[in-house]
Write an enzyme that holds these catalytic residues in place. Structure first.
Site, PDB file in Angstrom:
ATOM      1  N   GLY A  12       5.874   9.476  -8.005  1.00  0.00           N
ATOM      2  CA  GLY A  12       6.286  10.156  -9.229  1.00  0.00           C
ATOM      3  C   GLY A  12       7.776  10.431  -9.322  1.00  0.00           C
ATOM      4  O   GLY A  12       8.194  11.275 -10.112  1.00  0.00           O
ATOM      5  N   SER A  13       8.595   9.696  -8.578  1.00  0.00           N
ATOM      6  CA  SER A  13      10.036   9.983  -8.658  1.00  0.00           C
ATOM      7  C   SER A  13      10.591   9.629 -10.046  1.00  0.00           C
ATOM      8  O   SER A  13      11.468  10.323 -10.563  1.00  0.00           O
ATOM      9  CB  SER A  13      10.812   9.249  -7.561  1.00  0.00           C
ATOM     10  OG  SER A  13      10.856   7.866  -7.819  1.00  0.00           O
ATOM     11  N   ASN A  14      10.057   8.577 -10.662  1.00  0.00           N
ATOM     12  CA  ASN A  14      10.502   8.245 -12.024  1.00  0.00           C
ATOM     13  C   ASN A  14      10.019   9.295 -13.017  1.00  0.00           C
ATOM     14  O   ASN A  14      10.763   9.693 -13.912  1.00  0.00           O
ATOM     15  CB  ASN A  14      10.009   6.852 -12.429  1.00  0.00           C
ATOM     16  CG  ASN A  14      10.903   5.767 -11.879  1.00  0.00           C
ATOM     17  OD1 ASN A  14      11.995   5.554 -12.379  1.00  0.00           O
ATOM     18  ND2 ASN A  14      10.459   5.109 -10.819  1.00  0.00           N
ATOM     19  N   ASN A 101       6.811  -0.103 -19.867  1.00  0.00           N
ATOM     20  CA  ASN A 101       6.624  -0.106 -18.410  1.00  0.00           C
ATOM     21  C   ASN A 101       7.962  -0.342 -17.737  1.00  0.00           C
ATOM     22  O   ASN A 101       8.866  -0.950 -18.315  1.00  0.00           O
ATOM     23  CB  ASN A 101       5.656  -1.243 -18.040  1.00  0.00           C
ATOM     24  CG  ASN A 101       5.402  -1.332 -16.547  1.00  0.00           C
ATOM     25  OD1 ASN A 101       5.188  -0.321 -15.868  1.00  0.00           O
ATOM     26  ND2 ASN A 101       5.430  -2.551 -15.997  1.00  0.00           N
ATOM     27  N   HIS A 103       9.404  -2.157 -14.240  1.00  0.00           N
ATOM     28  CA  HIS A 103       8.993  -3.035 -13.141  1.00  0.00           C
ATOM     29  C   HIS A 103      10.194  -3.238 -12.212  1.00  0.00           C
ATOM     30  O   HIS A 103      11.312  -3.465 -12.692  1.00  0.00           O
ATOM     31  CB  HIS A 103       8.508  -4.385 -13.690  1.00  0.00           C
ATOM     32  CG  HIS A 103       7.961  -5.269 -12.620  1.00  0.00           C
ATOM     33  ND1 HIS A 103       6.687  -5.118 -12.115  1.00  0.00           N
ATOM     34  CD2 HIS A 103       8.539  -6.262 -11.901  1.00  0.00           C
ATOM     35  CE1 HIS A 103       6.486  -6.006 -11.152  1.00  0.00           C
ATOM     36  NE2 HIS A 103       7.598  -6.715 -10.996  1.00  0.00           N
TER      37      HIS A 103
HETATM   38  C1  GAR Z   1       8.750   2.152  -9.186  1.00  0.00           C
HETATM   39  O1  GAR Z   1       9.661   1.469  -8.383  1.00  0.00           O
HETATM   40  C2  GAR Z   1       8.238   1.247 -10.280  1.00  0.00           C
HETATM   41  O2  GAR Z   1       9.178   0.310 -10.714  1.00  0.00           O
HETATM   42  C3  GAR Z   1       7.104   0.552  -9.566  1.00  0.00           C
HETATM   43  O3  GAR Z   1       6.477   1.559  -8.826  1.00  0.00           O
HETATM   44  C4  GAR Z   1       7.476   2.483  -8.385  1.00  0.00           C
HETATM   45  C5  GAR Z   1       6.968   3.891  -8.663  1.00  0.00           C
HETATM   46  O4  GAR Z   1       7.768   4.822  -7.997  1.00  0.00           O
HETATM   47  N1  GAR Z   1       6.209  -0.050 -10.523  1.00  0.00           N
HETATM   48  C6  GAR Z   1       5.603  -1.217 -10.283  1.00  0.00           C
HETATM   49  O5  GAR Z   1       5.737  -1.831  -9.239  1.00  0.00           O
HETATM   50  C7  GAR Z   1       4.741  -1.721 -11.434  1.00  0.00           C
HETATM   51  N2  GAR Z   1       4.353  -3.053 -11.236  1.00  0.00           N
HETATM   52  P1  GAR Z   1       7.645   6.370  -8.332  1.00  0.00           P
HETATM   53  O6  GAR Z   1       6.167   6.769  -8.208  1.00  0.00           O
HETATM   54  O7  GAR Z   1       8.471   7.050  -7.298  1.00  0.00           O
HETATM   55  O8  GAR Z   1       8.167   6.586  -9.726  1.00  0.00           O
END
Ligand code: GAR
Length: 189
Positions: A12-14, A101, A103
């Site tokens: 969940g950092s994003n 999304n 990616h």
């Molecule tokens: C992020 O790097 C995002 O780009 C990736 O998952 C991570 C989630 O990090 N998404 C994918 O790979 C989708 N195919 P987070 O939970 O720390 O936000």
């Protein structure tokens, strides 16, 4: 105020970067977090920022009732921030052009089913790429194939592994995702 719903499956950092950004600007609000994993860190983030969250299972996720629940929050955008399930057609139709999304590669390279997180970074490094980056794109019925909104690049360093590359990609994501969302909201998506 415009409403954003975040779908997330992991740390969940994003999600946190987006929440913090809009808390600061006050231009929109994360009104709901949808999660498919009861152990995901993003649930702690929802609790920490006092944002309602919905835990979904595979069946519920495809039902009309779920669409109705989401519609209650009148989202201007649904933002997938590390969400690992494919979005069912019923949701894509109900929120046409409103689902985006992020990616962690320069699509169309290293996208598709099973390509998430470290799988992407491992593949990029193994292929001997000199650069990688992020793609923010609209979501359609095919994994990672919707129209691109923004790409940002970073270089790959000698000796990089999936972990070091993921950190560099994370910095790009946190720098660009919320701003891109704000741009779409301001320009009526
Ligand atoms: C992020 O790097 C995002 O780009 C990736 O998952 C991570 C989630 O990090 N998404 C994918 O790979 C989708 N195919 P987070 O939970 O720390 O936000």
């Amino acid at each position: 105020m415009q409403s954003i719903i975040i779908f997330a499956s992991g740390r969940g950092s994003n999600a946190e970067a987006i929440i913090q950004y809009f808390k600061k600007t006050g231009t929109a609000k994360v009104s709901l977090i949808v999660c498919n994993n009861p152990n995901a860190g993003v649930i702690n983030i929802a609790e920490q920022y006092d944002i309602p969250f919905l835990l979904v299972d595979k069946q519920t996720f495809k039902e009309r009732l779920f669409v109705v629940q989401i519609q209650e929050y009148k989202p201007s955008l649904i933002v997938l921030a590390g969400f690992l399930w494919k979005i069912p057609d019923i949701l894509i139709t109900a929120f046409s052009g409103k689902i985006i999304n992020i990616h962690p590669s320069l699509l169309p390279k290293y996208g598709g089913k099973g390509m998430y997180g470290h799988h992407v970074h491992d593949a990029v490094i193994t292929s001997g790429e000199k650069e990688s980056g992020i793609t923010i794109h609209y979501v359609n019925e095919h994994y990672d194939e919707g129209n691109h909104i923004l790409q940002a690049h970073c270089s790959i360093h000698e000796g990089d592994n999936a972990e070091t590359l993921a950190k560099r990609i994370g910095l790009l994501e946190h720098a660009f995702f919320a701003k891109t969302i704000e741009y779409l909201l301001t320009n009526n998506n």
